[in-house]
Write a protein that holds these residues in place. Structure first.
Motif, PDB file in Angstrom:
ATOM      1  N   GLY A 226      -2.214  -1.500   7.859  1.00 54.15           N
ATOM      2  CA  GLY A 226      -2.757  -0.220   7.456  1.00 54.15           C
ATOM      3  C   GLY A 226      -2.643   0.773   8.587  1.00 54.15           C
TER       4      GLY A 226
ATOM      5  N   LYS B 102      -3.755   0.774  -2.910  1.00 54.99           N
ATOM      6  CA  LYS B 102      -3.271  -0.603  -3.028  1.00 54.99           C
ATOM      7  C   LYS B 102      -2.502  -0.729  -4.329  1.00 54.99           C
ATOM      8  CE  LYS B 102      -6.735  -2.765  -0.170  1.00 54.99           C
ATOM      9  NZ  LYS B 102      -7.693  -3.840   0.006  1.00 54.99           N
TER      10      LYS B 102
ATOM     11  N   GLN C 205       0.850  -1.186   0.000  1.00 51.98           N
ATOM     12  CA  GLN C 205       0.000   0.000   0.000  1.00 51.98           C
ATOM     13  C   GLN C 205       0.887   1.237   0.000  1.00 51.98           C
ATOM     14  OE1 GLN C 205      -3.645  -0.200   2.425  1.00 51.98           O
ATOM     15  NE2 GLN C 205      -2.693  -2.019   3.324  1.00 51.98           N
TER      16      GLN C 205
END
Length: 101
Positions: free
Chosen positions: A19, A27, A2
């Motif tokens: 995250g 992504k 990410q």
């Protein structure tokens, strides 16, 4: 992977897993350049056409230059040291000792 991207499509951070709440991440599942992790610096890479590429406009940030004199913190430490020396001299005088200041 990410990626955190700024308004110029510069990659300013990345995550291999997990995250972070409150941060919008993109992504990415494409090819990763050789030595990406070793060479990574914020804004060094761009996300362009869904590919990670070197940023041709990247400029290495320069650390702020010192004015040459003591910092505010150093000045405060010096003042505290002087106060301790003066108080020590006063205590020694009150005890009948010898003052070195």
């Amino acid at each position: 992977m990410q990626l955190e991207i700024n308004s110029n499509n510069e990659i300013i951070a990345y995550l291999v897993c997990g995250g972070i709440d409150g941060i919008e991440l993109v992504k990415y599942g494409g090819a990763i350049p050789d030595n990406f992790e070793e060479n990574f610096k914020p804004s060094f890479y761009l996300l362009k056409n869904n590919e990670i590429v070197l940023n041709p406009n990247y400029i290495e940030p320069t650390p702020p230059k010192s004015a040459g004199g003591p910092t505010t913190e150093q000045q405060m430490i010096n003042q505290l040291g002087l106060q301790v020396a003066n108080l020590t001299a006063e205590v020694n005088q009150l005890k009948g000792g010898v003052s070195n200041v």
